[in-house]
Motif scaffolding. Structure first.
Motif, short mmCIF file in Angstrom:
data_model
loop_
_atom_site.label_atom_id
_atom_site.label_comp_id
_atom_site.label_asym_id
_atom_site.label_seq_id
_atom_site.Cartn_x
_atom_site.Cartn_y
_atom_site.Cartn_z
N ARG A 9 0.77 -1.16 0.19
CA ARG A 9 0.06 -0.02 0.01
C ARG A 9 0.95 1.25 -0.01
O ARG A 9 2.06 1.08 0.47
CB ARG A 9 -0.75 -0.20 0.97
N SER A 10 0.37 2.29 -0.71
CA SER A 10 1.09 3.49 -0.65
C SER A 10 0.97 4.28 0.50
O SER A 10 -0.24 4.53 1.12
CB SER A 10 0.63 4.66 -1.91
N TYR A 17 -2.63 0.72 -4.26
CA TYR A 17 -2.01 -0.51 -4.01
C TYR A 17 -1.12 -1.25 -5.12
O TYR A 17 -1.62 -0.75 -6.24
CB TYR A 17 -2.87 -1.79 -3.64
N LEU A 18 0.15 -1.75 -4.91
CA LEU A 18 0.84 -2.44 -6.02
C LEU A 18 0.76 -3.78 -5.57
O LEU A 18 1.09 -4.32 -4.40
CB LEU A 18 2.24 -2.01 -6.12
N TYR A 19 0.22 -4.80 -6.78
CA TYR A 19 0.31 -6.19 -6.62
C TYR A 19 1.66 -6.69 -7.46
O TYR A 19 1.78 -6.26 -8.41
CB TYR A 19 -0.88 -7.05 -7.22
N VAL A 20 2.34 -7.45 -6.76
CA VAL A 20 3.52 -8.15 -7.46
C VAL A 20 3.86 -9.52 -7.18
O VAL A 20 3.32 -9.90 -6.31
CB VAL A 20 5.06 -6.96 -6.93
N ASP A 21 4.78 -9.96 -8.08
CA ASP A 21 5.17 -11.33 -7.60
C ASP A 21 6.08 -11.21 -6.34
O ASP A 21 6.84 -10.53 -6.20
CB ASP A 21 6.16 -12.18 -8.72
N LYS A 22 5.79 -12.28 -5.23
CA LYS A 22 6.41 -12.19 -3.96
C LYS A 22 7.96 -12.49 -4.30
O LYS A 22 8.62 -11.60 -3.53
CB LYS A 22 5.91 -13.19 -3.20
N ALA A 23 8.20 -13.24 -5.08
CA ALA A 23 9.76 -13.50 -5.63
C ALA A 23 10.54 -12.32 -5.90
O ALA A 23 11.58 -12.12 -5.80
CB ALA A 23 10.03 -14.81 -6.14
N GLU A 24 9.67 -11.25 -6.81
CA GLU A 24 10.41 -10.36 -7.58
C GLU A 24 10.20 -9.09 -6.72
O GLU A 24 10.99 -7.89 -7.06
CB GLU A 24 9.79 -10.13 -8.70
N ALA A 25 9.39 -9.07 -5.85
CA ALA A 25 8.99 -7.81 -4.88
C ALA A 25 8.71 -6.57 -5.87
O ALA A 25 8.03 -6.75 -6.78
CB ALA A 25 10.28 -7.69 -3.99
N ARG A 39 6.51 5.84 -0.28
CA ARG A 39 6.93 4.83 0.48
C ARG A 39 5.95 3.57 0.70
O ARG A 39 5.00 3.82 0.79
CB ARG A 39 7.12 5.41 1.93
N ALA A 40 6.40 2.39 -0.03
CA ALA A 40 5.59 1.16 -0.02
C ALA A 40 5.57 0.58 1.26
O ALA A 40 6.74 0.21 1.80
CB ALA A 40 6.05 0.48 -1.14
N GLU A 41 4.49 0.18 1.75
CA GLU A 41 4.05 -0.45 3.01
C GLU A 41 3.76 -1.89 2.68
O GLU A 41 2.74 -2.01 2.11
CB GLU A 41 3.19 0.14 3.88
N HIS A 42 4.22 -2.86 3.05
CA HIS A 42 3.76 -4.33 2.93
C HIS A 42 2.59 -4.60 3.66
O HIS A 42 2.39 -4.26 4.68
CB HIS A 42 4.78 -5.37 3.29
N ALA A 43 1.38 -4.91 2.82
CA ALA A 43 0.25 -5.05 3.30
C ALA A 43 -0.28 -6.35 3.43
O ALA A 43 -0.56 -6.81 4.69
CB ALA A 43 -0.71 -4.51 2.47
N MET A 44 0.29 -7.37 2.53
CA MET A 44 -0.02 -8.83 2.87
C MET A 44 0.55 -9.54 1.74
O MET A 44 0.91 -9.17 0.73
CB MET A 44 -1.63 -8.86 2.64
N PHE A 71 3.88 -5.86 -12.56
CA PHE A 71 2.95 -5.28 -11.34
C PHE A 71 1.73 -5.05 -11.78
O PHE A 71 1.39 -4.95 -13.13
CB PHE A 71 3.70 -3.99 -10.97
N TYR A 72 0.69 -4.81 -10.95
CA TYR A 72 -0.30 -4.38 -10.90
C TYR A 72 -0.81 -3.14 -10.25
O TYR A 72 -0.64 -3.35 -8.88
CB TYR A 72 -1.53 -5.44 -10.83
N LEU A 73 -1.11 -1.95 -10.63
CA LEU A 73 -1.63 -0.66 -9.78
C LEU A 73 -2.86 -0.65 -9.77
O LEU A 73 -3.73 -0.66 -10.78
CB LEU A 73 -0.75 0.38 -10.37
N GLN A 74 -3.30 -0.66 -8.44
CA GLN A 74 -4.75 -0.54 -8.34
C GLN A 74 -5.01 0.96 -7.37
O GLN A 74 -4.26 1.10 -6.43
CB GLN A 74 -5.15 -1.56 -7.09
N LEU A 75 -5.70 1.69 -8.34
CA LEU A 75 -5.87 3.14 -7.83
C LEU A 75 -6.91 3.27 -6.93
O LEU A 75 -7.81 2.28 -6.92
CB LEU A 75 -6.04 3.96 -9.17
N PRO A 76 -7.08 4.30 -6.19
CA PRO A 76 -8.06 4.64 -5.27
C PRO A 76 -9.26 4.96 -6.21
O PRO A 76 -9.58 5.48 -7.21
CB PRO A 76 -7.65 5.66 -4.50
#
Length: 90
Positions: A9-10, A17-25, A39-44, A71-76
């Protein structure tokens, strides 16, 4: 196809939110986007497949975007704005 995803989460933009492959971060996320994201905060971490129900995104589209661009960017959600022309008769 299944993928283990990390979701960030931003800290600067509510609902972004940014969704990414866990291994690639965040390694495949372009630098200009990371700067805009703040600043990217790890959400889950979640196991994502095309059938998974997500609150505000289509899981199949998320998976496709991660595979293609990293990546996938989810906008508000946007506040509903009425079109001023809708209230006028033609």
């Amino acid at each position: 196809m299944k993928r283990i995803c990390s979701v960030f989460r931003s800290a600067s933009h509510e609902g972004m939110y940014l969704y990414v492959d866990k291994a690639e971060a965040l390694t495949r996320v372009p630098e200009p986007l990371l700067k805009r994201f703040g600043r990217a905060e790890h959400a889950m971490v979640l196991l994502l497949d095309a059938e998974k129900k997500l609150a505000r995104a289509d899981a199949a589209k998320v998976l496709e975007a991660i595979a293609e661009q990293g990546f996938y960017l989810q906008l508000p959600p946007q506040a509903e704005v009425l079109n001023p022309r809708e209230d006028r008769p033609e």
